[in-house]
Structures are given as structure tokens and as C-alpha cells.
Design a protein around this motif. Structure first.
Motif, mmCIF file in Angstrom:
data_model
loop_
_atom_site.group_PDB
_atom_site.id
_atom_site.type_symbol
_atom_site.label_atom_id
_atom_site.label_comp_id
_atom_site.label_asym_id
_atom_site.label_seq_id
_atom_site.Cartn_x
_atom_site.Cartn_y
_atom_site.Cartn_z
ATOM 1 N N SER A 1 0.972 -1.182 0.107
ATOM 2 C CA SER A 1 -0.018 0.038 -0.116
ATOM 3 C C SER A 1 0.965 1.459 0.077
ATOM 4 C CB SER A 1 -0.912 -0.140 1.229
ATOM 5 O OG SER A 1 -1.759 1.275 1.338
ATOM 6 N N LYS A 2 0.653 2.199 -0.763
ATOM 7 C CA LYS A 2 1.556 3.422 -1.343
ATOM 8 C C LYS A 2 0.680 4.452 -0.683
ATOM 9 C CE LYS A 2 4.700 2.267 -4.707
ATOM 10 N NZ LYS A 2 5.103 2.373 -6.154
ATOM 11 N N ALA A 3 0.950 5.049 0.309
ATOM 12 C CA ALA A 3 0.312 6.275 0.725
ATOM 13 C C ALA A 3 0.579 7.393 -0.075
ATOM 14 C CB ALA A 3 1.145 6.519 2.051
ATOM 15 N N PRO A 4 -0.612 8.414 -0.146
ATOM 16 C CA PRO A 4 -0.704 9.680 -1.058
ATOM 17 C C PRO A 4 0.698 10.376 -0.639
ATOM 18 C CG PRO A 4 -2.700 9.484 0.268
ATOM 19 C CD PRO A 4 -1.743 8.283 0.894
ATOM 20 N N ASP A 5 1.155 11.028 -1.831
ATOM 21 C CA ASP A 5 2.116 12.151 -1.628
ATOM 22 C C ASP A 5 3.339 11.658 -1.173
ATOM 23 O OD1 ASP A 5 0.937 14.283 -2.948
ATOM 24 O OD2 ASP A 5 -0.446 14.338 -1.180
ATOM 25 N N THR A 6 3.998 10.477 -1.508
ATOM 26 C CA THR A 6 5.064 10.022 -1.007
ATOM 27 C C THR A 6 6.144 9.907 -2.149
ATOM 28 O OG1 THR A 6 4.342 7.663 -1.216
ATOM 29 C CG2 THR A 6 4.340 8.875 0.925
ATOM 30 N N LYS A 7 7.580 10.108 -1.796
ATOM 31 C CA LYS A 7 8.561 10.107 -2.646
ATOM 32 C C LYS A 7 9.177 8.586 -3.164
ATOM 33 C CE LYS A 7 12.007 11.168 0.512
ATOM 34 N NZ LYS A 7 11.252 11.164 1.896
ATOM 35 N N TYR A 8 8.848 7.807 -2.380
ATOM 36 C CA TYR A 8 9.533 6.142 -2.651
ATOM 37 C C TYR A 8 8.989 5.639 -3.928
ATOM 38 C CZ TYR A 8 10.708 7.028 2.334
ATOM 39 O OH TYR A 8 11.333 7.511 3.288
ATOM 40 N N ALA A 9 9.749 5.431 -4.516
ATOM 41 C CA ALA A 9 9.650 4.319 -5.758
ATOM 42 C C ALA A 9 10.469 3.033 -5.469
ATOM 43 C CB ALA A 9 10.450 5.009 -6.877
ATOM 44 N N ILE A 10 9.786 2.065 -6.121
ATOM 45 C CA ILE A 10 10.500 0.609 -6.074
ATOM 46 C C ILE A 10 11.617 0.701 -7.479
ATOM 47 C CG2 ILE A 10 10.153 -1.832 -6.347
ATOM 48 C CD1 ILE A 10 7.461 -1.171 -4.443
ATOM 49 N N PRO A 11 12.747 0.451 -7.254
ATOM 50 C CA PRO A 11 13.424 0.331 -8.224
ATOM 51 C C PRO A 11 13.444 -0.843 -9.180
ATOM 52 C CG PRO A 11 14.592 -0.406 -6.204
ATOM 53 C CD PRO A 11 13.281 -0.012 -5.859
ATOM 54 N N ASN B 1 -0.181 7.605 -9.174
ATOM 55 C CA ASN B 1 -0.170 7.222 -7.768
ATOM 56 C C ASN B 1 0.489 5.803 -7.531
ATOM 57 O OD1 ASN B 1 -2.001 4.997 -8.959
ATOM 58 N ND2 ASN B 1 -3.664 5.376 -7.478
ATOM 59 N N GLY B 2 1.643 5.937 -8.331
ATOM 60 C CA GLY B 2 2.652 4.678 -8.029
ATOM 61 C C GLY B 2 2.312 3.480 -8.886
ATOM 62 N N VAL B 3 2.190 3.627 -10.059
ATOM 63 C CA VAL B 3 1.820 2.610 -11.276
ATOM 64 C C VAL B 3 3.286 1.736 -11.499
ATOM 65 C CG1 VAL B 3 2.727 4.340 -13.066
ATOM 66 C CG2 VAL B 3 0.899 2.094 -13.324
ATOM 67 N N MET B 4 3.115 0.603 -11.578
ATOM 68 C CA MET B 4 4.028 -0.263 -12.073
ATOM 69 C C MET B 4 4.460 -0.306 -13.417
ATOM 70 S SD MET B 4 4.454 -4.352 -10.624
ATOM 71 C CE MET B 4 3.460 -5.177 -11.883
ATOM 72 N N LEU B 5 5.756 -0.119 -13.674
ATOM 73 C CA LEU B 5 6.263 -0.166 -15.008
ATOM 74 C C LEU B 5 6.892 -1.481 -15.455
ATOM 75 C CD1 LEU B 5 5.988 2.895 -14.593
ATOM 76 C CD2 LEU B 5 7.981 3.355 -16.046
ATOM 77 N N ALA B 6 6.723 -1.930 -16.688
ATOM 78 C CA ALA B 6 7.546 -3.266 -17.036
ATOM 79 C C ALA B 6 8.142 -3.081 -18.492
ATOM 80 C CB ALA B 6 6.536 -4.334 -17.005
ATOM 81 N N ILE B 7 9.139 -3.819 -18.833
ATOM 82 C CA ILE B 7 9.822 -3.794 -20.254
ATOM 83 C C ILE B 7 9.746 -4.982 -20.707
ATOM 84 C CG2 ILE B 7 11.701 -3.509 -21.433
ATOM 85 C CD1 ILE B 7 12.975 -2.060 -19.282
ATOM 86 N N MET C 1 9.401 -2.005 -12.236
ATOM 87 C CA MET C 1 9.537 -1.127 -10.823
ATOM 88 C C MET C 1 8.167 -0.395 -10.719
ATOM 89 S SD MET C 1 9.572 2.259 -11.986
ATOM 90 C CE MET C 1 10.788 3.241 -11.420
ATOM 91 N N SER C 2 8.273 0.497 -9.514
ATOM 92 C CA SER C 2 7.121 1.507 -9.544
ATOM 93 C C SER C 2 7.396 2.754 -9.084
ATOM 94 C CB SER C 2 5.975 0.486 -8.813
ATOM 95 O OG SER C 2 6.328 0.775 -7.417
ATOM 96 N N LEU C 3 6.706 3.672 -9.681
ATOM 97 C CA LEU C 3 6.893 4.938 -9.489
ATOM 98 C C LEU C 3 6.309 5.583 -8.037
ATOM 99 C CD1 LEU C 3 5.684 6.321 -13.043
ATOM 100 C CD2 LEU C 3 7.756 6.150 -12.092
ATOM 101 N N PRO C 4 6.736 6.660 -7.683
ATOM 102 C CA PRO C 4 6.353 7.221 -6.473
ATOM 103 C C PRO C 4 4.913 7.622 -6.458
ATOM 104 C CG PRO C 4 8.140 8.682 -7.387
ATOM 105 C CD PRO C 4 7.875 7.627 -8.009
ATOM 106 N N ASN C 5 4.028 7.521 -5.199
ATOM 107 C CA ASN C 5 2.763 8.082 -5.320
ATOM 108 C C ASN C 5 2.785 9.541 -5.259
ATOM 109 O OD1 ASN C 5 0.128 8.408 -5.064
ATOM 110 N ND2 ASN C 5 -0.377 6.902 -3.452
ATOM 111 N N LEU C 6 2.679 10.115 -6.241
ATOM 112 C CA LEU C 6 2.334 11.568 -6.266
ATOM 113 C C LEU C 6 0.969 12.295 -6.022
ATOM 114 C CD1 LEU C 6 5.501 12.446 -8.793
ATOM 115 C CD2 LEU C 6 5.582 12.335 -6.256
#
Ligand SMILES: O=C(O)CCC(=O)C(=O)O
Length: 250
Positions: free
Chosen positions: A93-103, A132-138, A197-202
């Protein structure tokens, strides 16, 4: 009625290393699932903005039964075959407005499996948007085998500390990445070697997912029984042949 994977879906999964399945649970079912998952997320303290609730299915019968639901396992069977064990679960669960990404990482770097074969089922508990912290894949890069990973620094501000390794930047071409946006109740599957990976939840909205990892039972967990307990790895048999492992529910 049994959920099935079509030949086209299987081919997509094998070609890309992931499959966006689409709607799995109805809005009514999701209201119930979200309520239950929310109860669990809210029971964890505020020390980390990203809540990683790893392997709660070992002590939480409701989560275990969600991971064992035939609607899910039928799809897993269509993708990896009929002999299936449950390896691990995670509420993320990624909280709103957080800078953390998953590498960028491949799950294979973390797991003691021989041969390394596994599938992740990723259920969108909340709507997942680009913000809001979407996952990206290649797509297709799961066919490259294990890529070089390097340690991430503990104090890094762009890294979620539950993931302490990242793929060496030489192997990641972000221009080829796709964003796995999904509506609540939709799900995707990804292969153990897929770089993601997944982006931060902005955004001002939470992004919560329930993730379950399954292995074909021919895959061996490379751990002694003691390590299995210490590292919270006991497997659950789900269906089909028992294969090479010891199961907590058999
Ligand atoms: O949900 C996320 O943000 C990332 C999940 C992930 O890395 C995984 O499922 O292996």
C-alpha cells in the motif's frame, strides 16, 4: 464457471512476460475485498509510507483464502500449468504524496527457487493511475535471464527500502517501458524474470495492491526446514501434483 486463459492471452504472457488480464472481481466483490484489506493496512503503524505486509497469509486465514480463490488459481493454471504451490503474498500500500519508488528489479534476484520459475498475480485494490505509484515493465525482457543487480543505498530517497537491489542501469531502457495502469478489481500477472519497477505515489490517493506469488510444484525451494520457518517461506499446496517440496497444509 471456471475462469480460463485464452491461447492469445497465454501467447501474450509468454511473449511480454506479463499479462494484463482485466476485470477479475466485480465491484461488489471488490467492495468487500477492499474493506478487508483496508482493515489490515490500517492496523499497521505509520512508520513507513509504503506498507509492505509480507506473508500475512501465514497467520491470516482470510488472506490465505483470497490467495487460494479458484477465480485466481484457474488463471494461474492457464499460465503455468496444473501443479501449483503458493509461495508468498504481499499487500503493498503506497500512501498518498510519498516520494518512494520501487527500483527496477527482477523478482528472481530475491527468491531461492530452483529452477527459478514463478508467477505473480497482482490485484489492483485501488485504481492505479499514472500518478499514484503505477508499476512499469519492459515487455519481452524476461527472456534475457537474470540481469546484473547492484545494491541500492539505504539512505537513498528515491528507493523503497524493502527492495535493496536494482538492475544495473546499463540493462534498463526506460523508453521501452509500459505503465500497467489498472482499475480496482483488475489484475495482471508477471513472470519472475520480468524487469519492473514502480513510481512514487504523487497523488492524493492511496495505491494498494494485493500480490500473490505461485510456483509450479516442480520448482524446488532451496532452503532447509529451519530456514523455511526463519525466513517465512512455508509453501502451501494449491492444486495438482505435489512435486518436490514440503507443504504446511499437507
Ligand atoms: O506493486 C508495486 O509497486 C511493485 C510490485 C513488485 O515489485 C512486484 O510485484 O514484484
Amino acid at each position: 464457471m471456471k475462469n480460463t486463459i485464452t491461447l492469445a492471452q497465454l501467447e501474450t504472457y509468454r511473449r511480454d512476460g506479463f499479462l494484463r488480464y482485466g476485470q477479475l472481481f466485480t465491484d461488489k466483490e471488490m467492495t468487500e475485498i477492499r474493506k478487508e484489506i483496508e482493515l489490515r493496512v490500517n492496523s499497521v503503524g505509520e512508520d513507513s509510507p509504503n506498507k509492505h505486509m509480507l506473508n500475512w497469509h501465514h497467520h491470516d486465514k482470510w488472506l490465505l483464502s483470497l490467495a487460494m480463490r479458484s477465480e485466481v488459481v484457474d488463471l494461474v493454471e492457464g499460465l503455468i500449468g496444473p501443479d501449483i504451490a503458493l509461495f508468498n503474498t504481499r499487500i503493498l500500500s503506497k500512501a498518498p504524496d510519498t516520494k518512494y519508488a520501487i527500483p527496477w528489479h527482477q523478482d528472481a534476484i530475491y527468491w531461492p527457487l530452483e529452477p527459478c520459475a514463478a508467477i505473480s498475480f497482482w490485484l489492483a485494490v485501488d485504481d492505479v493511475t499514472e500518478e499514484n505509484g503505477v508499476m512499469l515493465a519492459i515487455p519481452g525482457m524476461h527472456r534475457c535471464g537474470l540481469l546484473e543487480h547492484i545494491k541500492t543505498s539505504r539512505d537513498s530517497t528515491d528507493n523503497d527500502q524493502a527492495f535493496d537491489k536494482k538492475i544495473h542501469q546499463d540493462f534498463v531502457d526506460e523508453s521501452k517501458a509500459v505503465k500497467l495502469t489498472q482499475a480496482s478489481g483488475e489484475c495482471s500477472f508477471h513472470d519472475v524474470y520480468l524487469p519492473h519497477m514502480s513510481l512514487p505515489n504523487l497523488s492524493p490517493h492511496r495505491r494498494c495492491a494485493f500480490i500473490v506469488r505461485y510456483i509450479p510444484t516442480y520448482v524446488k525451494l532451496i532452503r532447509t526446514k529451519r530456514q523455511i520457518y526463519e525466513e517465512s517461506y512455508p509453501l502451501y499446496w494449491v492444486r495438482g501434483n505435489l512435486g518436490a517440496n514440503w507443504y504446511i497444509n499437507r
